[in-house]
Design a protein around this motif. Structure first.
Motif, PDB file in Angstrom:
ATOM      1  N   LEU A  46       0.947  -1.381  -0.115  1.00  0.00           N
ATOM      2  CA  LEU A  46       0.033  -0.060  -0.099  1.00  0.00           C
ATOM      3  C   LEU A  46       0.744   1.186  -0.109  1.00  0.00           C
ATOM      4  CD1 LEU A  46      -3.173   0.904   0.453  1.00  0.00           C
ATOM      5  CD2 LEU A  46      -2.521   1.165   2.934  1.00  0.00           C
ATOM      6  N   GLY A  47       1.042   2.044  -1.056  1.00  0.00           N
ATOM      7  CA  GLY A  47       1.938   3.263  -0.949  1.00  0.00           C
ATOM      8  C   GLY A  47       1.414   4.274  -1.947  1.00  0.00           C
ATOM      9  N   ALA A  72      -3.452  11.318  -4.839  1.00  0.00           N
ATOM     10  CA  ALA A  72      -2.735  10.092  -4.418  1.00  0.00           C
ATOM     11  C   ALA A  72      -3.122   9.550  -3.377  1.00  0.00           C
ATOM     12  CB  ALA A  72      -1.135  10.160  -4.473  1.00  0.00           C
ATOM     13  N   HIS A  73      -2.846  10.135  -2.242  1.00  0.00           N
ATOM     14  CA  HIS A  73      -3.522   9.672  -0.769  1.00  0.00           C
ATOM     15  C   HIS A  73      -5.146   9.418  -0.748  1.00  0.00           C
ATOM     16  CE1 HIS A  73       0.442  11.141   0.155  1.00  0.00           C
ATOM     17  NE2 HIS A  73       0.665  10.329   1.459  1.00  0.00           N
ATOM     18  N   CYS A  74      -5.861  10.230  -1.339  1.00  0.00           N
ATOM     19  CA  CYS A  74      -7.067   9.980  -1.278  1.00  0.00           C
ATOM     20  C   CYS A  74      -7.685   8.638  -2.219  1.00  0.00           C
ATOM     21  CB  CYS A  74      -7.824  11.142  -1.738  1.00  0.00           C
ATOM     22  SG  CYS A  74      -7.970  12.870  -0.782  1.00  0.00           S
ATOM     23  N   ALA A  75      -6.908   8.536  -3.204  1.00  0.00           N
ATOM     24  CA  ALA A  75      -7.182   7.429  -4.142  1.00  0.00           C
ATOM     25  C   ALA A  75      -6.890   6.161  -3.439  1.00  0.00           C
ATOM     26  CB  ALA A  75      -6.425   7.477  -5.176  1.00  0.00           C
ATOM     27  N   VAL A  76      -5.550   5.950  -2.873  1.00  0.00           N
ATOM     28  CA  VAL A  76      -5.241   4.933  -2.235  1.00  0.00           C
ATOM     29  C   VAL A  76      -6.067   4.464  -0.970  1.00  0.00           C
ATOM     30  CG1 VAL A  76      -3.158   3.953  -0.871  1.00  0.00           C
ATOM     31  CG2 VAL A  76      -2.676   5.029  -2.998  1.00  0.00           C
ATOM     32  N   LEU A  77      -6.154   5.545  -0.353  1.00  0.00           N
ATOM     33  CA  LEU A  77      -7.091   5.209   1.080  1.00  0.00           C
ATOM     34  C   LEU A  77      -8.373   4.855   0.934  1.00  0.00           C
ATOM     35  CD1 LEU A  77      -6.034   8.374   3.052  1.00  0.00           C
ATOM     36  CD2 LEU A  77      -5.398   5.972   3.550  1.00  0.00           C
ATOM     37  N   PHE A  78      -9.166   5.291  -0.324  1.00  0.00           N
ATOM     38  CA  PHE A  78     -10.401   4.973  -0.826  1.00  0.00           C
ATOM     39  C   PHE A  78     -10.176   3.468  -1.026  1.00  0.00           C
ATOM     40  CE2 PHE A  78     -13.399   3.952  -4.462  1.00  0.00           C
ATOM     41  CZ  PHE A  78     -14.691   4.433  -3.415  1.00  0.00           C
ATOM     42  N   CYS A  79      -9.532   2.856  -1.691  1.00  0.00           N
ATOM     43  CA  CYS A  79      -9.349   1.551  -2.277  1.00  0.00           C
ATOM     44  C   CYS A  79      -9.072   0.532  -0.946  1.00  0.00           C
ATOM     45  CB  CYS A  79      -8.348   1.418  -3.447  1.00  0.00           C
ATOM     46  SG  CYS A  79      -8.598   2.256  -4.995  1.00  0.00           S
ATOM     47  N   TYR A  80      -8.231   1.272  -0.205  1.00  0.00           N
ATOM     48  CA  TYR A  80      -7.787   0.388   1.143  1.00  0.00           C
ATOM     49  C   TYR A  80      -9.078   0.214   2.038  1.00  0.00           C
ATOM     50  CZ  TYR A  80      -6.338   0.196   5.839  1.00  0.00           C
ATOM     51  OH  TYR A  80      -6.295  -0.494   7.355  1.00  0.00           O
ATOM     52  N   ARG A 119     -12.036  -0.394   0.947  1.00  0.00           N
ATOM     53  CA  ARG A 119     -12.833  -1.516   0.189  1.00  0.00           C
ATOM     54  C   ARG A 119     -12.047  -2.682   0.233  1.00  0.00           C
ATOM     55  NH1 ARG A 119     -14.622   0.804  -5.430  1.00  0.00           N
ATOM     56  NH2 ARG A 119     -16.092  -1.001  -5.260  1.00  0.00           N
ATOM     57  N   HIS A 120     -10.838  -2.846   0.570  1.00  0.00           N
ATOM     58  CA  HIS A 120     -10.192  -3.833   0.605  1.00  0.00           C
ATOM     59  C   HIS A 120     -10.507  -4.868   1.895  1.00  0.00           C
ATOM     60  CE1 HIS A 120      -6.768  -6.652   0.259  1.00  0.00           C
ATOM     61  NE2 HIS A 120      -6.324  -6.079  -0.864  1.00  0.00           N
ATOM     62  N   PRO A 121     -10.534  -6.157   1.469  1.00  0.00           N
ATOM     63  CA  PRO A 121     -10.878  -7.078   2.537  1.00  0.00           C
ATOM     64  C   PRO A 121      -9.702  -7.196   3.556  1.00  0.00           C
ATOM     65  CG  PRO A 121     -10.429  -8.408   0.707  1.00  0.00           C
ATOM     66  CD  PRO A 121     -10.503  -6.908   0.316  1.00  0.00           C
ATOM     67  N   PRO A 122      -9.751  -7.659   4.772  1.00  0.00           N
ATOM     68  CA  PRO A 122      -9.015  -8.141   5.767  1.00  0.00           C
ATOM     69  C   PRO A 122      -7.674  -8.926   5.294  1.00  0.00           C
ATOM     70  CG  PRO A 122     -11.045  -8.618   6.482  1.00  0.00           C
ATOM     71  CD  PRO A 122     -11.495  -8.263   5.151  1.00  0.00           C
ATOM     72  N   ILE A 123      -6.775  -8.317   5.584  1.00  0.00           N
ATOM     73  CA  ILE A 123      -5.095  -9.015   5.118  1.00  0.00           C
ATOM     74  C   ILE A 123      -4.355  -9.397   6.104  1.00  0.00           C
ATOM     75  CG2 ILE A 123      -3.977  -6.869   4.846  1.00  0.00           C
ATOM     76  CD1 ILE A 123      -4.241  -8.851   1.857  1.00  0.00           C
ATOM     77  N   ASP A 124      -3.591 -10.208   6.045  1.00  0.00           N
ATOM     78  CA  ASP A 124      -2.593 -10.754   6.965  1.00  0.00           C
ATOM     79  C   ASP A 124      -1.631  -9.622   7.499  1.00  0.00           C
ATOM     80  OD1 ASP A 124      -3.608 -13.174   7.685  1.00  0.00           O
ATOM     81  OD2 ASP A 124      -2.710 -14.014   5.748  1.00  0.00           O
ATOM     82  N   PRO A 175     -10.633   2.512  10.238  1.00  0.00           N
ATOM     83  CA  PRO A 175     -10.416   1.091  10.670  1.00  0.00           C
ATOM     84  C   PRO A 175      -9.388   0.325   9.980  1.00  0.00           C
ATOM     85  CG  PRO A 175     -12.761   1.936   9.729  1.00  0.00           C
ATOM     86  CD  PRO A 175     -11.574   2.944   9.405  1.00  0.00           C
ATOM     87  N   ARG A 176      -8.909  -0.731  10.870  1.00  0.00           N
ATOM     88  CA  ARG A 176      -7.785  -1.378  10.382  1.00  0.00           C
ATOM     89  C   ARG A 176      -8.404  -2.794   9.754  1.00  0.00           C
ATOM     90  NH1 ARG A 176      -1.921  -1.537  12.311  1.00  0.00           N
ATOM     91  NH2 ARG A 176      -1.862   0.668  13.664  1.00  0.00           N
ATOM     92  N   ARG A 177      -7.286  -2.859   8.525  1.00  0.00           N
ATOM     93  CA  ARG A 177      -7.589  -3.935   7.475  1.00  0.00           C
ATOM     94  C   ARG A 177      -6.530  -5.197   7.978  1.00  0.00           C
ATOM     95  NH1 ARG A 177     -11.619  -2.343   7.197  1.00  0.00           N
ATOM     96  NH2 ARG A 177     -13.037  -1.458   5.432  1.00  0.00           N
ATOM     97  N   SER A 178      -5.808  -4.880   8.787  1.00  0.00           N
ATOM     98  CA  SER A 178      -4.721  -5.764   9.388  1.00  0.00           C
ATOM     99  C   SER A 178      -4.221  -5.322  10.443  1.00  0.00           C
ATOM    100  CB  SER A 178      -3.583  -5.787   8.313  1.00  0.00           C
ATOM    101  OG  SER A 178      -2.500  -6.758   8.567  1.00  0.00           O
ATOM    102  N   LYS A 179      -3.721  -6.482  11.111  1.00  0.00           N
ATOM    103  CA  LYS A 179      -3.188  -6.023  12.653  1.00  0.00           C
ATOM    104  C   LYS A 179      -1.859  -5.857  12.509  1.00  0.00           C
ATOM    105  CE  LYS A 179      -6.329  -8.851  15.374  1.00  0.00           C
ATOM    106  NZ  LYS A 179      -6.532 -10.140  16.215  1.00  0.00           N
TER     107      LYS A 179
END
Length: 395
Positions: free
Chosen positions: A26-27, A84-92, A94-99, A118-122
């Motif tokens: 993610l970047g 850039a930051h808004c686009a990446v955060l928007f997609c983040y 919508r992303h399901p949880p990840i390891d 909200p966290r998508r990964s711990k």
């Protein structure tokens, strides 16, 4: 405007191997040869057999944003960064949880924003590399330390770094500094060597010219590089017509180098325009001695700049300042990977150049040692193994 690059699910073959840990890159990084640590580290992770990899990426800056000057350039960069930051955060979101989430450099603003979401990964691992506050305020002095802007930058970065599970830097000294500066726990900051361009920078046997000794410095002319030390050493060597000192690069202290060259260039010449990786590799290969850093700043003591990786990879005799970092990196090896001199000491630097210019056998030994040291301590394989262990949950 370019769309967000989504390399996930159907576009990533590793994602069907559900027994593997899932990794989200993610970047907002610029993936170009100008940022080799980012470029080669991300590429290696995408090719890794250890993870099911997905990627959300939008570059926060591009060549097109640098073509104008003044207010126009500032506005172009600001809007590109914001988009850039808004686009990446928007997609983040919508992303399901990840390891595990891996954030390449630069990730400060992105991490700061993630700390409110909200966290998508711990597990969030960020390639911090260098501190924005430390660079802008403490090292380069672009903002006064007690100014409101500096204070806000400090608070922003502290929150961002504390939001990460692991912050990656490149030296143990930088890790300790980051912990002390921002109050991070020691286990939150780990040191892993940088990743480099091993395709263009390859070992090349020195073709010595008995009539001259070619000395090379590559850098962005920032305070920790010690440009004044190099120019003063060059002045001391003015009567050595067989020694040629070349500087490649541009940056904060370019005006000082301009004044020196205008007054008395001596054996010093300057290639101000930055070169491609291939051109830089060629310049290093054509040199006999390569210069590291010689500044008297606090930061000098805790960094091992990328140029030293390049010099060692190609296999050149290296002269650099004796620092806490060079001592720590070379601890435990039974050979000398570089020749060190006191920081900010032009006389010592000039003397070292003369000694090695007059001793081709000593140069050859140091060059061989540099190649060996790169292979043992600095190679991409070594760095990638350490990074994969961290991403998998180890330290």
């Amino acid at each position: 405007m370019a769309m967000v690059s989504l390399e996930r699910w159907m576009t990533s073959p590793n994602l069907f191997a559900m027994d593997k840990p899932t990794l989200l890159i993610l970047g907002v990084q610029l993936e170009s040869e100008g940022y080799p640590n980012v470029l080669h580290r991300v590429a290696a992770l995408q090719d890794s057999a250890h993870f099911s990899v997905s990627k959300i990426h939008y570059s926060a800056w591009a060549t097109s944003t640098q073509r104008s000057a003044g207010l126009g350039r500032v506005l172009r960069n600001f809007w590109r960064m914001l988009a850039a930051h808004c686009a990446v955060l928007f997609c983040y979101l919508r992303h399901p949880p990840i390891d595990c989430i891996y954030v390449p450099y630069p990730g400060t603003l992105l991490l700061w924003a993630l700390s409110f979401l909200p966290r998508r990964s711990k597990r969030v691992v960020v390639d911090t590399f260098i501190s924005l506050y430390d660079t802008v305020v403490l090292d380069r002095g672009l903002l006064r330390e007690n100014s409101l802007a500096a204070r806000l930058l400090f608070l922003l970065e502290r929150r961002a770094l504390r939001a990460a599970s692991i912050n990656i830097v490149d030296t143990e000294q930088s890790a300790s500094h980051l912990c002390a500066l921002f109050g991070l726990r020691a286990e939150q900051v780990l040191a892993i060597p940088l990743s480099t361009d091993e395709e263009n920078f390859i070992p090349v046997t020195e073709q010595a010219d008995p009539a001259r000794c070619r000395v090379l410095f590559v850098g962005t002319l920032i305070p920790l590089h010690g440009v004044q030390t190099i120019t003063a050493a060059a002045a001391l060597l003015a009567d050595r017509v067989d020694i040629e000192i070349s500087v490649i690069g541009d940056g904060q202290q370019a005006a000082e180098l301009e004044q020196v060259l205008a007054a008395n260039p001596g054996c010093l010449n300057w290639q101000r325009q930055w070169m491609s990786s291939q051109e830089l590799a060629g310049a290093i290969a054509e040199s006999d001695i390569c210069l590291g850093i010689f500044g008297d700043t606090e930061k000098t003591q805790r960094v091992l700049p990328l140029k030293l990786y390049a010099y060692a990879r190609v296999g050149r005799c290296i002269i650099t300042a004796a620092t806490e970092c060079t001592e720590r990196f070379s601890a435990g090896v039974d050979y000398q990977p570089w020749h060190t001199v006191p920081a900010a000491d032009p006389q010592a630097l000039a003397q070292a150049i003369v000694e090695l210019a007059d001793a081709p056998a000593a140069r050859d030994e140091l060059a061989s040692n540099a190649v060996r040291f790169y292979r043992d301590r600095l190679s991409n394989v070594a760095a990638q193994q350490q990074l994969q262990a961290v991403l998998l949950g180890g330290t």
